[in-house]
Design a protein around this motif. Sequence first.
Motif: not given
Length: 516
Positions: A389-399, A449-451, A485-495
Motif C-alpha cells: 500500500x501507499x498512503x495518501x491521507x490527503x485523499x478522501x476517496x483513496x487514502x 484511472x487512466x492506466x 495496464x499497471x502503474x509501475x510497469x516500465x512501458x505503462x506511461x507510453x502505452x
Amino acid sequence: MIKKNGICFRCLNGYHSARGCKVGKLCDVVIEGQGPCNRNHHPLLHQDRIESSSHNAVMEKRGKALLNISTVHSKNLPVTVLWDPGSDTSLITHRMAKKLGLSGKDVNLSLVKVGNTIEYQSSKTYCVPLTDKNGKIWNVDAVGMNEISSKVKRIDLSKLPELFTRISNLEVDLPYGEIDMLIGTDCCEILPRVVEHNEGIQLLENQFGFSIRGRHDKITNGSNSSNHILVRTHKLSRLVDLKQINIESTDSLKTKLDKFFAMGEMGTKCKPQCIKCMCRGCPEPNCISLKEERELALIEEGLLYNEEQKCWLVKYPWLRDPMHLKDNIKVANARLKTTENRLKKLGNEYAMKYQREIEDMIDRGVARKLNKEEIQEYKGPVHYIHHHEVLKPESNSTPIRIVFNSSASYMGQKLNDFWAKGPDILNSLLGVLFRFRQNNIAIAGDIAKMYHTVKLSTMDEHTHRFLWRDLDDNRPPDQYALTTVTFGDKPSGTIATLALRRTVENLAKNIRMCKI
C-alpha cells in the motif's frame, strides 16, 4: 613568521634552535666596508634582503649595478623587458598582456619557496609576439604575473661613449619605470650576447638592439645606491602536479567531447522528428534514437482498439522471451505472509481498508480471480508480482492505494527488464502552460484511472498474477491476475499516452466524417 612557527634561523628547514643547528652556517652576506655578516641567521634572513610577497622570490639590492633591460616592441607598443639568463621561464605582467590584447590559457603554477614548501597559484600563459629590428616576429610563451620587480629609476648614460667607443649613448636604450616582461633561457636564441666589456660593465646585443649590464662609477642614477633589484625565483614550474593543471577552458573541452560522441553515434540517430506530437514533420533538434523509435514501433504495434468492448487492448513490448521467467510463487507466498503480519500489527481497521481496496479492484474489473481449471490449463509464461500500500491521507476517496512492484528482483531477474520503455512522449509542461494562455478560454480535465482503461492480453495477465486471501482465513491464498495496464510497469506511461492520443485522433476522424 619563522620565529612564531619555531623554524631554525640557520637552515630554515628544521624545528630546532639556531644554536644547536648542525646543518646551517653563519650568514656570509658581505657588508660594504665591514666584511661578512657572520651572524647566527640564514643569509636569506639578512636585514638587507627583501622577500617579495607577490611572487615568493628573494630580492637583493645591488649598489650601482645595472640589470640587462631594454625596450622591445609588440604590436607597435613598447614593452620594457628584463633579460634574465638565470630564469628558465619567461614572465609578463597581466597588465601588459591586457594592454596588448592577448588571450591567455588557464594554468596552475607551483612555486617552490624557502624550506622546500610548495605554493600553488592560478595564472595564465600568453603568446607574446615581439618584433625585432628587421621586422621579424618572435613568439614568446610567457606566464602571467601581477608584478615582476619594483620600478627602475632613470639612469644617466651621458658617460657611456667613454666606456664603449663603438657606440653612442643614443644607441643604447635603458628604459625606466615598471618592468613589463622577463625573458629567460627558454628563449635563449634571442638573449643578448656580450660584444664588449669595460671594468665590470658589459655591452650586449641581440636582434632587438644594444643593452648594458653590470656596474661602473661613471654610470649612476645620482643616488648612493641603485634602485635596480635582482629577482631570484627559486623554482617556477608549470607542470608539477597533473591534478592541479587546467590548461584548456571547459567550453573548448565540451565542444571536443560533443564532436567525439557525435562521431560515435553516427548511424544510431533517426531523421529529425517531433517526439511529442509524433507528426514526423517537425524539425525537432533533439530527435529520438534508433533504439527508441524501434521500441515505440513495438508498443504501437501491440496497441489495438476492440470495437466490441469499446476499449483499448495492448500486448506488452517484450524484448526478452517471457518463457524465460522463473517460477517465483514461493517468494510470492512468503511476501504475502509478511504483508499479512504487518497489516495485523497495524490494526483491524487498517487491514480492512487494504481488503476493501482489493475488492474494489475486482469490482472495477482491474483484477480477476483465477479458477483452478484456468490455472491448470494455461501453459504460457507465469510471473507473480508483490503488492503493498501507499498512503495518501490527503485523499478522501483513496487514502490507501495498492501498488504492484514490477521491479522486484528474483534470482537476478526483474520483470521490468523484459519490456521496452520507448521514448518520453509526454507533453512539455512549458508548452502546456503556453497553450493554456494562448486563447481566451481554456479547459482542463482529468481522466479517472487512466492506466486502468487499457486492457491486457491473456499472456500479459498471467505475467501479472498476484496472491491474496481474507485476513482471517488460514487456507491457501487465491490467485488473481491484473487485467489492465499497471502503474509501475516500465512501458505503462507510453502505452497510456498513446492510447489517449489515438482516441483523440479517432474522434477527430469521426467528427470530420459526420461533417461530410
